[in-house]
Write a protein that holds these residues in place. Structure first.
Motif, short mmCIF file in Angstrom:
data_model
loop_
_atom_site.label_atom_id
_atom_site.label_comp_id
_atom_site.label_asym_id
_atom_site.label_seq_id
_atom_site.Cartn_x
_atom_site.Cartn_y
_atom_site.Cartn_z
N SER A 576 28.62 36.12 42.53
CA SER A 576 29.39 37.36 42.46
C SER A 576 28.71 38.32 41.50
N THR A 577 29.21 39.56 41.48
CA THR A 577 28.83 40.52 40.46
C THR A 577 30.05 40.72 39.58
N MET A 578 29.84 40.68 38.26
CA MET A 578 30.96 40.81 37.32
C MET A 578 30.71 41.97 36.36
N THR A 579 31.80 42.44 35.77
CA THR A 579 31.71 43.55 34.83
C THR A 579 32.46 43.19 33.57
N ASP A 580 31.81 43.48 32.43
CA ASP A 580 32.45 43.33 31.13
C ASP A 580 32.22 44.63 30.37
N GLY A 581 33.28 45.43 30.24
CA GLY A 581 33.09 46.77 29.67
C GLY A 581 32.31 47.61 30.65
N THR A 582 31.17 48.16 30.21
CA THR A 582 30.33 48.94 31.12
C THR A 582 29.17 48.12 31.66
N LYS A 583 29.10 46.84 31.26
CA LYS A 583 28.00 45.99 31.70
C LYS A 583 28.33 45.35 33.03
N SER A 584 27.45 45.51 33.99
CA SER A 584 27.59 44.84 35.28
C SER A 584 26.46 43.82 35.38
N PHE A 585 26.79 42.59 35.79
CA PHE A 585 25.77 41.54 35.81
C PHE A 585 26.07 40.54 36.92
N PRO A 586 25.02 39.88 37.45
CA PRO A 586 25.24 38.86 38.47
C PRO A 586 25.71 37.56 37.82
N ALA A 587 26.63 36.87 38.48
CA ALA A 587 27.11 35.57 37.98
C ALA A 587 26.96 34.55 39.10
N TYR A 588 26.00 33.64 38.95
CA TYR A 588 25.73 32.59 39.94
C TYR A 588 25.93 31.23 39.26
N GLY A 589 26.29 30.22 40.06
CA GLY A 589 26.41 28.89 39.49
C GLY A 589 27.10 27.91 40.41
N CYS A 590 27.49 26.77 39.85
CA CYS A 590 28.20 25.72 40.58
C CYS A 590 29.69 25.84 40.27
N ALA A 591 30.53 25.59 41.27
CA ALA A 591 31.98 25.67 41.06
C ALA A 591 32.71 24.68 41.96
N SER A 592 33.93 24.33 41.56
CA SER A 592 34.78 23.51 42.42
C SER A 592 35.46 24.41 43.45
N LYS A 593 35.85 23.84 44.56
CA LYS A 593 36.45 24.61 45.66
C LYS A 593 37.74 25.29 45.21
N ASN A 594 38.58 24.59 44.43
CA ASN A 594 39.85 25.20 44.01
C ASN A 594 39.63 26.37 43.05
N LEU A 595 38.59 26.29 42.21
CA LEU A 595 38.29 27.41 41.32
C LEU A 595 37.81 28.62 42.11
N CYS A 596 36.99 28.39 43.13
CA CYS A 596 36.52 29.49 43.99
C CYS A 596 37.70 30.20 44.63
N ALA A 597 38.65 29.41 45.18
CA ALA A 597 39.82 29.98 45.87
C ALA A 597 40.66 30.81 44.89
N ALA A 598 40.87 30.30 43.68
CA ALA A 598 41.68 31.03 42.70
C ALA A 598 40.97 32.31 42.24
N ALA A 599 39.65 32.24 42.04
CA ALA A 599 38.89 33.42 41.58
C ALA A 599 38.96 34.56 42.59
N SER A 600 38.93 34.22 43.87
CA SER A 600 39.01 35.25 44.92
C SER A 600 40.29 36.04 44.81
N SER A 601 41.38 35.36 44.50
CA SER A 601 42.68 36.02 44.42
C SER A 601 42.90 36.71 43.08
#
Length: 693
Positions: A576-601
């Motif tokens: 995904s692409t994430m933003t913290d303040g005015t900083k936009s940065f790519p966030a890649y990595g490993c995740a569990s399926k339930n965390l992916c589902a929760a993050a989407s929402s």
């Protein structure tokens, strides 16, 4: 080049050991071998032992942590509260005075200090400080000049002493003494010299120029306006050393010993400086205290009005106990959680604060003297790093613990006739204030929302040192979780209790959530339940996971082609692409399926909200296994061959493929050649068959 480094990173007096491994530019690694990098900006410093090498995966080893350096007798200026005229003693390999302007979000600030020559060279090319990128980006400079020795201040201090002999005529003399000529253009200064002796009235502006000059020559503290109060000033937040500074308009010195608590971790800090009349209205001892829930400070301070009267370190204040008063505190931007005030905290503090581009409400308990100082200073005394006050502060007397018992019924009746009751508060303050003040004064907001709502325990801070009961809005589940949170190699255990959305808790029972972005990761054991206050218990910390043989990409210095081994329940590649303040940065990595589902929402990573918000819809796809081929080839294979990842992330596929072919060309070319041979044979047979028939 490849680089591996072990870093001693110090921020606000706390030192942590960090590891760094990556590809290295020629500015960081001009040649193979060992290097020591060092920079000290006063409140933040890094000391790094690094090894540069130029063979595949040569940076796999962890180096021994560097030995802390001792003073080398050189001096540079450092910035304290945006004034860059405080002397700092350089250490070890630091032989350069570093000066630049930096930006973090919308904050632009000067960064001065001591640095090693190799760090200066790398910073000029990289546009940031190596091993200290989180501080910000360099927008002007850096300028690196050779440090002066400790002898330099002695010679420059002599000038003011001689001029004091004839104080009537010499207020302008420091302006025209030798220090001015050494930095400024000699031609201009000589003319200034002649005019200043003729008319003393014109020379009052001259000292202003000498302060700028002295900032460069590290002698400013010893020559400002004659007769100004002199105070001791800490060169860093641990107050490992102090310098004498001349106060501008302040008529008091202050020394304070502070218990600063952030996310459950308490550190003792020292503060010595010139003090404004709002902080020190009179000489004597004071106790300041403020508690915003996740952050608090308790300070014992002494104000005095003679030269260098603040040289002593005070005894640390004794921790306070509850005083029976209540105020509201903000949890996840909701400011209706009750906080028990302690000791001298007799005021409910409410304001809006800004840090960078982040604007947030800050509610809590405070002492009356801290409230008064904050109103004048525009920030919280002894807690300036939190941010600046953009609205407020409003400070009102706290209520007693008896108030909630009698007032829990009141909100139910007043809500029925809210239209009529708004008229009364309007006479005291504006309408919006009334709605917030009602919650603060009665401290009963958490127990009186929608009738029949599910009640859950909610932590008042990140360590969950205490909890309060809150009424959930639309949520139908409570959650309790124990989290192993790792950041830059340091792991801490955190507790989380709150109302839970259906995306986080689709059903009752136990769950394990996990995400690893490389520099930051969380592993959480969670239990979801649906009865009142069912989340009161603390769960056992989750057991660390081992590698599960799956691979995903992770981002290192904005390049997202580094392979990461997934662990335990992590069966998805998160992008995904994430933003913290005015900083936009790519966030890649490993995740569990339930965390992916929760993050989407949720639009953020569960149990890792501080990383930032998801601004570009994330994708989660199945990773590849390590058994499909040698590790060298699998970094590229998952991205190009897996149907799921190709469709969802076409842009990263192209960027990842390029580095893979360069770093592992022998492996890829062999597989490509064999596939070409296999494809060409049928083609040739087809052509032959066509010509024959």
């Amino acid at each position: 080049m490849c680089v591996t480094a072990t870093i001693l990173a110090t921020s606000s007096g706390t030192t942590a050991t960090q590891f760094y491994k990556a590809c290295a530019s020629s500015s960081l690694c001009p040649a193979t071998g060992n290097q020591t990098f060092s920079v000290n900006l006063g409140v933040q410093s890094v000391l790094a032992s690094a090894t540069c090498c130029n063979t595949d995966n040569c940076n796999s080893q962890n180096l021994t942590a560097p030995t802390p350096q001792s003073s080398n007798g050189l001096l540079c200026n450092v910035c304290v509260a945006s004034q860059c005229n405080t002397t700092l003693q350089c250490q070890g390999v630091e032989d350069q005075c570093f000066q630049s302007m930096m930006t973090n979000g919308t904050n632009s600030f000067p960064a001065y200090g001591c640095a090693s020559k190799n760090l200066c060279a790398a910073a000029s090319s990289l546009g940031s400080l190596p091993f200290m990128q989180m501080v910000g980006t360099i927008t002007s400079g850096p300028n690196c000049t050779s440090c002066t020795t400790t002898a330099a201040p002695t010679t420059t201090t002599a000038a003011p002493t001689t001029t004091k002999a004839a104080s009537t005529t010499t207020t302008a003399a420091p302006t025209t003494t030798t220090p001015t000529t050494t930095i400024a253009a000699p031609t201009t200064t000589t003319t200034a010299k002649t005019t200043t002796t003729a008319a003393l009235t014109t020379t009052t502006a001259a000292p202003t120029t000498t302060i700028v000059v002295d900032t460069r020559t590290t002698s400013a503290p010893t020559s400002t306006t004659a007769g100004a109060l002199q105070c001791q000033n800490c060169t860093d937040e641990t107050c490992s050393s102090t310098v004498t500074v001349n106060c501008s308009s302040e008529t008091m010195c202050v020394t304070a010993t502070i218990l600063a608590t952030s996310s459950g971790t308490t550190a003792t800090q020292f503060y010595k400086a010139c003090a404004s009349s709002s902080l020190c209205p009179a000489t004597g001892n004071q106790t300041f205290s403020v508690n915003l829930g996740v952050q608090s400070v308790l300070a014992s301070a002494t104000c005095c009005n003679t030269d260098n009267c603040n040289s002593q370190n005070l005894t640390a204040p004794t921790r306070q106990s509850s005083n029976g008063l209540l105020c509201n505190v903000c949890v996840a931007s909701q400011c209706n959680t009750t906080l028990q005030c302690q000791g001298v905290e007799d005021q409910c503090f409410q304001s809006t604060m800004t840090n960078g581009t982040n604007s947030f409400p800050a509610y809590g308990c405070a002492s009356a003297n801290l409230c008064a100082a904050a109103s004048s200073l525009g920030s919280l005394p002894f807690m300036q790093m939190v941010g600046t006050i953009t609205s407020g502060p409003n400070c009102t007397s706290c209520t007693t613990t008896a108030a909630p018992t009698t007032t829990t019924a009141a909100p139910t009746t007043t809500k029925a006739a809210s239209t009529t009751t708004t008229a009364a508060p309007t006479t005291t303050t504006a309408a919006p204030t009334t709605t917030i003040v009602v919650d603060t004064r009665t401290t009963s907001a958490p127990t009186s929302t929608t009738a029949g709502a599910l009640q859950c325990q909610n932590c008042t801070d990140e360590t969950c040192s205490s909890t309060v009961t809150v009424n959930c809005s639309s949520e139908t589940m409570c959650v309790t979780a124990t989290i192993l949170a790792t950041s830059s190699g340091t792991t801490a255990t955190q507790i989380y209790k709150a109302c839970a959305s259906s995306s986080l808790c689709p059903a009752t029972g136990n769950q394990t959530f996990s995400v690893n972005l490389g520099v930051q990761s969380v592993l959480a054991s969670a239990t979801c339940c649906n009865t009142d206050n069912c989340n009161s218990q603390n769960l056992t910390a989750p057991t660390r996971q081992s590698s599960n043989g799956l691979l995903c990409n992770v981002c290192v210095a904005s390049q997202c082609n580094t392979t990461l081994q997934c662990q335990g329940v992590e069966d998805q590649c998160f992008q995904s692409t994430m933003t913290d303040g005015t900083k936009s940065f790519p966030a890649y990595g490993c995740a569990s399926k339930n965390l992916c589902a929760a993050a989407s929402s949720l639009g953020s990573l569960p149990f890792m909200q501080r990383v930032g918000t998801i601004t570009s819809r994330q994708t989660c796809s199945s990773p590849t296994t390590t058994t499909t081929g040698p590790p060298t080839t699998t970094t590229a294979a998952p991205t190009t061959r897996t149907p799921a990842s190709t469709t969802t992330i076409s842009a990263p596929t192209t960027t990842i493929a390029a580095p893979t072919t360069t770093t592992s060309s022998p492996t890829t070319t062999r597989s490509n050649v064999s596939s070409i041979r296999m494809n060409v044979i049928p083609l040739l047979l087809g052509v032959l068959f066509f010509h024959l028939f």
